[in-house]
Design an enzyme around this catalytic site. Sequence first.
Site, PDB file in Angstrom:
ATOM      1  N   GLU B  80       0.800  -1.234   0.000  1.00 32.41           N
ATOM      2  CA  GLU B  80       0.000   0.000   0.000  1.00 32.41           C
ATOM      3  C   GLU B  80       0.829   1.279   0.000  1.00 32.41           C
ATOM      4  O   GLU B  80       0.535   2.213  -0.739  1.00 32.41           O
ATOM      5  CB  GLU B  80      -0.928   0.034   1.221  1.00 32.41           C
ATOM      6  CG  GLU B  80      -2.267  -0.657   1.028  1.00 32.41           C
ATOM      7  CD  GLU B  80      -2.165  -2.162   1.126  1.00 32.41           C
ATOM      8  OE1 GLU B  80      -1.058  -2.656   1.417  1.00 32.41           O
ATOM      9  OE2 GLU B  80      -3.176  -2.834   0.909  1.00 32.41           O
ATOM     10  N   HIS B 149     -10.562  -4.990  10.492  1.00 33.19           N
ATOM     11  CA  HIS B 149     -11.127  -4.737   9.167  1.00 33.19           C
ATOM     12  C   HIS B 149     -12.418  -3.933   9.225  1.00 33.19           C
ATOM     13  O   HIS B 149     -13.176  -3.928   8.262  1.00 33.19           O
ATOM     14  CB  HIS B 149     -11.396  -6.069   8.451  1.00 33.19           C
ATOM     15  CG  HIS B 149     -10.149  -6.767   8.004  1.00 33.19           C
ATOM     16  ND1 HIS B 149      -9.308  -7.396   8.873  1.00 33.19           N
ATOM     17  CD2 HIS B 149      -9.591  -6.902   6.776  1.00 33.19           C
ATOM     18  CE1 HIS B 149      -8.283  -7.925   8.211  1.00 33.19           C
ATOM     19  NE2 HIS B 149      -8.429  -7.632   6.940  1.00 33.19           N
TER      20      HIS B 149
END
Lengths: 382, 350
Positions: B80, B149
């Site tokens: 990322e 998450h």
Amino acid sequence: MGAQAVSEGTRMVVSARSFADFTPQASFPIKKCDLHRLEEGPSDEALLTREQGLQYYRTMQTVRRMELKADQLYKQKIIRGFCHLYDGQEACAMGIEAGINPTDHLITAYRAHGYTFTRGVAVREILAELTGRRGGVAKGKGGSMHMYAKNFYGGNGIVGAQVPLGAGVALACQYQGNNQVCVTLYGDGAANQGQIFESFNMAALWKLPCIFICENNKFGMGTSVERSSASTDYYKRGDYIPGLKVDGMDVLCVREAIRFAADYCRAGKGPIVMELETYRYHGHSMSDPGVSYRTREEIQEVRTKNDPISMLKERMLSNNMSSVEELKEIDLEIRKVIEDAAQYAISDPEPSLDELCNHIYARDPPMEVRGTNPWVKLKSVS
Amino acid sequence: MASLRSFLQCNFDILRKTFVILFVNVRDALNQAMDEELERDERVFLLGEEVAQYDGAYKVSRGLWKKYGDKRIIDTPITEMGFAGIAVGAAFAGLRPICEFMTWNFSMQAIDQVINSAAKTYYMSAGFQTVPIVFRGPNGSSAGVAAQHSQCFAAWYGHCPGLKVVSPWNSEDARGLLKAAIRDDNPVVFLENEMMYGVPFELSEEMMHKDFVIPIGKAKVERQGTHITLVSHSRCVGFCLDAAAVLAKEGVECEVVNLRTIRPLDVDTIEASVMKTGNLVTVEGGWPQYGVGAEICARIMEGPAFNYLDAPAVRVTGVDIPMPYAKILEDHSVPQIKDIIFSVKKVLNM
């Protein structure tokens, strides 16, 4: 490095005959680059014309003087905050600029004043940015680490962050098919950053035209390379990416290497890594005297035996490509440019308070920005 | 017989075409928006994990790689920080990237690039360097994906000057705001919601036009009301409307404001509503402390609407805990319709 290169460099190999006072060009042997995953490297000989020599001298000397002036202004408290000076490393910035086109791209970290100049920003705009005035290249809003110009993406304060950015610029070059490359610089301290390896991976996968350059000045702030890096072969750290190790104190060495690297990238072969062995005379920043982790003797030795500007000067003088008087003349011109720029940087007014909230968003209608308290409503324009 | 058949066929086609245009789920709205913007401007491209050959982890980019190919739809490795930085660099150099985070939780790995490289650059360069980038992906809680998450990042990104932060609720929002975000020359954080991807909404012909954009920075009053204002964003807007329907039966008319944009916040629309109703409840999925609701309440306190409040403004939020896994626990970690109804009644002293 060091003494050997200087004596090799001053030995003339080829000289063109000329009726003029000065030799118009000469060829100099340069230090061979250590290679990683490359069969061949840059030429071990560099051709220097008198014109180029004078231009390189002028540029490097300007950067040198500009940085010393910044030192002075900082000690007078006219420059504040962070100030990371580049003196000693001039051959890197000059050599790179000499080997790429103005249409190519460059991004570096926070030791950026030299590159800001070689990428086309005037000394006065650089110094005025350091003194935080409205005439600064970023109108006083950026400071030392945030100066920008066409095809120059700063000036970046977060160690290593500029490397993925540079790979992204290279992606844009590839995407647009414009045959341009992006030179992406980082230091030995940044070389261990994970995001650099992420960038290596994607650049290699997608064959991005990115020249990754590690300016190894032996110290990441106060930490020597031996104490920070399990492997100090920075030119090999790209692993599957070919690399070369270059004498970063020799402007001709840097130039030949970058030409080689740029050709490599433009041929669509993918990224390449370069390590420039260089040295900074100042400490990490103006708040670091720079002698707690290295000896004054070491600094002095580099100054006397390996200074990039002295090396070029000696080459030109001993090959009759210039004279002491001519170079002195150039020094005086530069001194004047720096003095004028410093004068400007000191006397130019600070930005207007109206500027405070501008440049939040681009190409948007004016908007209101909250001040320090609910009754203060400030205006922001793009 | 043949003419009858062709008559039926013709009308069936019209019905089918009308049906397809009228009901579009959020996923398809996002997909169509990206497709149209990719077609419109060749500088636009999409990168992220699984966006190309996998058709998108949540199928939001389905079909795009097949149509546009490797150059414009790019699968990245799981890095990322690296690919977000690459996307920002590409934006510096003249492209218009859409950088997908598989979920916004993973953006924390890249947050330096979003804030320090993207958000602040236009200001630091005094207007020299624009960063026309969209970061998008699902935000907030899902179903059973547990603590790492499930975080909502509206408050974190909404905190930072230089960013635009957008949080669509329905398909109209998704389509219009994503098109606006892609056309915007500034870095936009686009917070989607995974639970909304499959929900269909009616889209008018006007909304299906390829230049349909919703202005960033403008909230929408989804439901007119007189007794109390409910301000929300993303999935919770639907809960507010559901709560409003229940409360209407008891004679309480809620005005429901869909923020659409977190930053810049449309305070004017909120203030106008509060000045009309005299009561305010904010509803969000994220944590309460230093959150979106907290900001709204502070702004109401500091502005003209305060004088119109009949009761303190309150917030309905996610519970101040990491998201648990077990369904019963998860269900009780997020605002439910009954929580909104309860809070409204408390504020109205019912």
